[in-house]
Motif scaffolding. Structure first.
Motif, PDB file in Angstrom:
ATOM      1  N   ASP A   1       3.747   7.233   3.196  1.00 60.22           N
ATOM      2  CA  ASP A   1       4.053   5.942   3.808  1.00 60.22           C
ATOM      3  C   ASP A   1       3.987   4.820   2.773  1.00 60.22           C
ATOM      4  OD1 ASP A   1       4.145   7.349   6.143  1.00 60.22           O
ATOM      5  OD2 ASP A   1       2.671   6.140   7.215  1.00 60.22           O
ATOM      6  N   PHE A   2       4.798   3.791   3.026  1.00 60.30           N
ATOM      7  CA  PHE A   2       4.756   2.573   2.222  1.00 60.30           C
ATOM      8  C   PHE A   2       4.630   1.393   3.171  1.00 60.30           C
ATOM      9  CE2 PHE A   2       6.680  -1.134   0.207  1.00 60.30           C
ATOM     10  CZ  PHE A   2       6.083  -1.127  -1.056  1.00 60.30           C
ATOM     11  N   VAL A   3       3.713   0.481   2.866  1.00 61.60           N
ATOM     12  CA  VAL A   3       3.495  -0.717   3.682  1.00 61.60           C
ATOM     13  C   VAL A   3       3.630  -1.941   2.797  1.00 61.60           C
ATOM     14  CG1 VAL A   3       1.813  -2.021   5.044  1.00 61.60           C
ATOM     15  CG2 VAL A   3       1.989   0.454   5.338  1.00 61.60           C
ATOM     16  N   LEU A   4       4.390  -2.927   3.281  1.00 62.33           N
ATOM     17  CA  LEU A   4       4.503  -4.219   2.618  1.00 62.33           C
ATOM     18  C   LEU A   4       4.060  -5.290   3.599  1.00 62.33           C
ATOM     19  CD1 LEU A   4       5.579  -6.132   0.317  1.00 62.33           C
ATOM     20  CD2 LEU A   4       7.756  -6.125   1.569  1.00 62.33           C
ATOM     21  N   LEU A   5       3.120  -6.129   3.172  1.00 63.97           N
ATOM     22  CA  LEU A   5       2.701  -7.302   3.957  1.00 63.97           C
ATOM     23  C   LEU A   5       3.244  -8.526   3.235  1.00 63.97           C
ATOM     24  CD1 LEU A   5      -1.020  -6.346   4.735  1.00 63.97           C
ATOM     25  CD2 LEU A   5       0.981  -6.030   6.194  1.00 63.97           C
TER      26      LEU A   5
ATOM     27  N   ASP B   1       7.977  -1.922  -8.196  1.00 60.22           N
ATOM     28  CA  ASP B   1       9.083  -2.860  -8.033  1.00 60.22           C
ATOM     29  C   ASP B   1      10.247  -2.184  -7.302  1.00 60.22           C
ATOM     30  OD1 ASP B   1      10.575  -5.127  -8.236  1.00 60.22           O
ATOM     31  OD2 ASP B   1      10.963  -4.974 -10.373  1.00 60.22           O
ATOM     32  N   VAL B   2      10.570  -0.951  -7.718  1.00 55.96           N
ATOM     33  CA  VAL B   2      11.646  -0.199  -7.059  1.00 55.96           C
ATOM     34  C   VAL B   2      11.244   0.170  -5.630  1.00 55.96           C
ATOM     35  CG1 VAL B   2      13.060   1.897  -7.154  1.00 55.96           C
ATOM     36  CG2 VAL B   2      12.512   0.671  -9.256  1.00 55.96           C
ATOM     37  N   LEU B   3       9.968   0.511  -5.427  1.00 54.49           N
ATOM     38  CA  LEU B   3       9.487   0.796  -4.072  1.00 54.49           C
ATOM     39  C   LEU B   3       9.709  -0.391  -3.144  1.00 54.49           C
ATOM     40  CD1 LEU B   3       6.102   2.710  -4.519  1.00 54.49           C
ATOM     41  CD2 LEU B   3       8.020   3.443  -3.112  1.00 54.49           C
TER      42      LEU B   3
ATOM     43  N   CYS C   1       0.851  -1.174   0.000  1.00 49.47           N
ATOM     44  CA  CYS C   1       0.000   0.000   0.000  1.00 49.47           C
ATOM     45  C   CYS C   1       0.894   1.234   0.000  1.00 49.47           C
ATOM     46  CB  CYS C   1      -0.915   0.006   1.225  1.00 49.47           C
ATOM     47  SG  CYS C   1      -1.857   1.528   1.429  1.00 49.47           S
ATOM     48  N   VAL C   2       0.604   2.170  -0.886  1.00 50.90           N
ATOM     49  CA  VAL C   2       1.285   3.461  -0.932  1.00 50.90           C
ATOM     50  C   VAL C   2       0.251   4.529  -0.603  1.00 50.90           C
ATOM     51  CG1 VAL C   2       2.657   5.046  -2.322  1.00 50.90           C
ATOM     52  CG2 VAL C   2       2.755   2.600  -2.799  1.00 50.90           C
ATOM     53  N   VAL C   3       0.517   5.369   0.407  1.00 47.56           N
ATOM     54  CA  VAL C   3      -0.410   6.440   0.773  1.00 47.56           C
ATOM     55  C   VAL C   3      -0.044   7.676  -0.042  1.00 47.56           C
ATOM     56  CG1 VAL C   3      -1.445   7.756   2.641  1.00 47.56           C
ATOM     57  CG2 VAL C   3      -0.545   5.466   3.096  1.00 47.56           C
TER      58      VAL C   3
ATOM     59  N   GLU D   1      13.468   9.877   2.271  1.00 50.31           N
ATOM     60  CA  GLU D   1      13.353  10.815   1.152  1.00 50.31           C
ATOM     61  C   GLU D   1      13.314  10.101  -0.193  1.00 50.31           C
ATOM     62  OE1 GLU D   1      12.556  13.931  -0.996  1.00 50.31           O
ATOM     63  OE2 GLU D   1      12.522  13.883   1.197  1.00 50.31           O
ATOM     64  N   ARG D   2      14.151   9.082  -0.361  1.00 53.98           N
ATOM     65  CA  ARG D   2      14.155   8.354  -1.631  1.00 53.98           C
ATOM     66  C   ARG D   2      12.797   7.687  -1.858  1.00 53.98           C
ATOM     67  NH1 ARG D   2      18.947   6.791  -4.071  1.00 53.98           N
ATOM     68  NH2 ARG D   2      18.155   4.701  -4.455  1.00 53.98           N
ATOM     69  N   LEU D   3      12.243   7.124  -0.793  1.00 51.26           N
ATOM     70  CA  LEU D   3      10.939   6.475  -0.897  1.00 51.26           C
ATOM     71  C   LEU D   3       9.861   7.515  -1.186  1.00 51.26           C
ATOM     72  CD1 LEU D   3      10.229   3.420  -0.511  1.00 51.26           C
ATOM     73  CD2 LEU D   3       9.212   4.093   1.653  1.00 51.26           C
ATOM     74  N   ALA D   4       9.953   8.672  -0.525  1.00 51.29           N
ATOM     75  CA  ALA D   4       8.971   9.732  -0.747  1.00 51.29           C
ATOM     76  C   ALA D   4       8.994  10.206  -2.192  1.00 51.29           C
ATOM     77  CB  ALA D   4       9.246  10.899   0.205  1.00 51.29           C
ATOM     78  N   THR D   5      10.176  10.271  -2.785  1.00 52.20           N
ATOM     79  CA  THR D   5      10.289  10.662  -4.198  1.00 52.20           C
ATOM     80  C   THR D   5       9.581   9.652  -5.088  1.00 52.20           C
ATOM     81  OG1 THR D   5      12.398  11.772  -3.804  1.00 52.20           O
ATOM     82  CG2 THR D   5      11.902  11.138  -6.073  1.00 52.20           C
ATOM     83  N   LEU D   6       9.775   8.375  -4.797  1.00 52.79           N
ATOM     84  CA  LEU D   6       9.105   7.333  -5.576  1.00 52.79           C
ATOM     85  C   LEU D   6       7.593   7.399  -5.407  1.00 52.79           C
ATOM     86  CD1 LEU D   6      11.564   4.393  -4.859  1.00 52.79           C
ATOM     87  CD2 LEU D   6      11.102   5.377  -7.104  1.00 52.79           C
ATOM     88  N   VAL D   7       7.131   7.666  -4.180  1.00 51.57           N
ATOM     89  CA  VAL D   7       5.694   7.777  -3.934  1.00 51.57           C
ATOM     90  C   VAL D   7       5.111   8.935  -4.737  1.00 51.57           C
ATOM     91  CG1 VAL D   7       3.929   8.290  -2.195  1.00 51.57           C
ATOM     92  CG2 VAL D   7       5.763   6.677  -1.663  1.00 51.57           C
TER      93      VAL D   7
END
Length: 305
Positions: free
Chosen positions: A65-69, A171-173, A42-44, A142-148
């Protein structure tokens, strides 16, 4: 160059498809998803909501936010008002272009999400995913936020190739989320093992050279620990003993090699630490429940039929 077991695992998992769906919620809303057999994410994109995963503490999710289950147990997502959640099929409509709205269909959304799941080619996906935490929640990277932000922009636009771009971004996330997760705070598994500098040395050696005849004593020496201390520390952090992990990794590599059309048992045996094709065949059959030649034939037949 330092060998990275996490990169090995991600490469072996090889998400073959990413199914995603835009989701929004407004007012009083809540949905309940039953457990299912694929790792989900899930990407918010905007706003905030609540996430309650079975067996885990409730989380407030915020924009970015990024969530992986990794094994996707049952979970509930909702707004902040008390509500009886609606049961929802987690596989329904994934990949459709239209956004799913929960709650008031006429109000401005309180949250916008991109949710979905991964499908993997690797027959050892379940084993490898089991080495990851049940819940990975990343915030403030920050890197994740850029991808989001890129994902959000792609979701809003209707440009050609949208689905293909989203698949690659997610995939990169996945990779960035695993890299950003503080392993020392996770349950037993690969991330926790890699967070321990001494155990990381042993893990890197096993991944760098699975053909080497590793022993607990030799791995302990690389980790500058006594044999007993290394065995206990590894088993506690990774969740399985070192030789069991080494066997699982060798067999995962062997399966990857057996899926190649020109696979030769003698060469594969050498690559994963066995002195002969017969010794490898015996070990593989005991581990996988079928001889390597049969495994290879069935796989190649399946992809050509």
């Amino acid at each position: 160059m330092m060998h990275n077991p996490l990169s090995d695992v991600i490469a072996l998992l090889r998400p073959s498809q990413v199914f995603s769906k835009a989701i929004s919620g407004a007012g009083r809303w809540g949905v309940r998803y039953s457990s299912f057999g694929h790792p989900s994410f899930c990407v918010v994109l905007e706003g905030s909501c609540l996430l309650a995963v079975d067996g885990e503490a409730m989380l407030t999710l915020e924009a970015g936010d990024f969530v992986l289950l990794s094994s996707t147990p049952g979970f509930t997502m909702s707004g902040f008002e008390p509500v009886t959640p609606i049961q929802t099929d987690p596989l329904a409509s994934a990949g459709d272009m239209d956004e799913v709205r929960h709650g008031d269909p006429n109000a401005e959304p309180d949250v916008r999400l991109l949710g979905g799941y991964f499908a993997f080619d690797s027959p050892d996906a379940a084993l490898l995913v089991s080495l990851l935490p049940t819940l990975v929640h990343v915030r403030g990277e920050e890197r994740l936020a850029t991808l989001v932000r890129l994902v959000s922009d792609e979701c809003k636009a209707q440009r050609p190739g949208r689905d293909s771009i989203l698949t690659r971004l997610i995939d990169v996330l996945l990779i960035e989320a695993l890299r950003a997760t503080p392993g020392e705070k996770t349950p037993p598994g690969l991330l926790r093992g890699l967070a321990d500098p001494r155990l990381a040395l042993a893990l890197r050696n096993m991944h760098r050279d699975p053909a080497h005849p590793w022993t607990v004593a030799e791995l302990a020496k690389h980790a500058t620990l006594s044999r007993s201390a290394f065995f206990e520390r590894f088993s506690h952090a990774v969740g399985i003993p070192p030789m069991e992990y080494l066997l699982a990794w060798r067999m995962a590599v062997a399966k990857r090699l057996l899926r190649q059309p020109d696979a030769g048992l003698t060469k594969i045996a050498e690559r994963v630490g066995y002195g002969s094709a017969s010794a490898f065949s015996t070990a593989f059959t005991r581990y996988a429940g079928e001889p390597p030649s049969q495994y290879s034939r069935q796989y190649l037949k399946a992809i050509t039929s």
